[in-house]
Design an enzyme around this catalytic site. Sequence first.
Site, PDB file in Angstrom:
ATOM      1  N   THR A  85       0.817  -1.208   0.000  1.00 35.51           N
ATOM      2  CA  THR A  85       0.000   0.000   0.000  1.00 35.51           C
ATOM      3  C   THR A  85       0.856   1.265   0.000  1.00 35.51           C
ATOM      4  O   THR A  85       2.046   1.244   0.297  1.00 35.51           O
ATOM      5  CB  THR A  85      -0.929   0.020   1.225  1.00 35.51           C
ATOM      6  N   ASP A  86       0.191   2.372  -0.342  1.00 37.56           N
ATOM      7  CA  ASP A  86       0.851   3.672  -0.271  1.00 37.56           C
ATOM      8  C   ASP A  86       0.418   4.377   1.013  1.00 37.56           C
ATOM      9  O   ASP A  86      -0.235   3.783   1.873  1.00 37.56           O
ATOM     10  CB  ASP A  86       0.542   4.501  -1.524  1.00 37.56           C
ATOM     11  N   PHE A  87       0.739   5.649   1.148  1.00 43.86           N
ATOM     12  CA  PHE A  87       0.440   6.363   2.395  1.00 43.86           C
ATOM     13  C   PHE A  87      -1.054   6.523   2.665  1.00 43.86           C
ATOM     14  O   PHE A  87      -1.448   6.820   3.785  1.00 43.86           O
ATOM     15  CB  PHE A  87       1.139   7.730   2.404  1.00 43.86           C
TER      16      PHE A  87
END
Length: 148
Positions: free
Chosen positions: A27-29
Site C-alpha cells: 500500500t501507499d500512504f
Amino acid sequence: MSQDAPSAGRFEGRVHILPVRIYYEDTDFTGLVYHANYVRYCERGRSDFLRLAGVHHSLLLEEAEPLGFAVNKLNLEFLKPARIDDALVVRSMFDSIKGPRIFITQEIERAGEILVRAEVQVCCISLTGKPRRPPVVLLDRLKPFLET
C-alpha cells in the site's frame, strides 16, 4: 508437492486463478494498493499460469535456443482500489499467439468485483533480445488454453 510449497493457483477451464493477499508493503500512504503493484500481481498470475501448464521459465532458459519473455504492451484499467488485508484473485487468460507475440487478458477482483483489467502482449525473445517464435513445447502446453 510439499505442504509448504507456495500455491501456483488453479485452473477453471482455460482461466487461471491466483489468490493474492494485500499486505502493508503493498500500500501507499493512503492505505490503498500502490498502482505499480497491480502489474506485479499480473506478472505472478502469468508466471503461475505457465508453471501450472507445465512451462517453467528455468527450463526455457536451458533449451538449445534459450527463450525469455518481454512485455511489449500493457494496458491497465483501474476501476476500484484494493486495500490492506483484501483477498484478491488474479484471473489470467492466454487468448492467442501470433508469431512471437502472446496476447493475454487479466482481471484482478475482490469478492467477484473487478478492480483492474489488463490487456497484455508479451513477446518471446532470444537472450539477445530478438523476437522469436515460441518453441513447440510452449505451443503444445498452451494450446488447450487458447481461445478457439
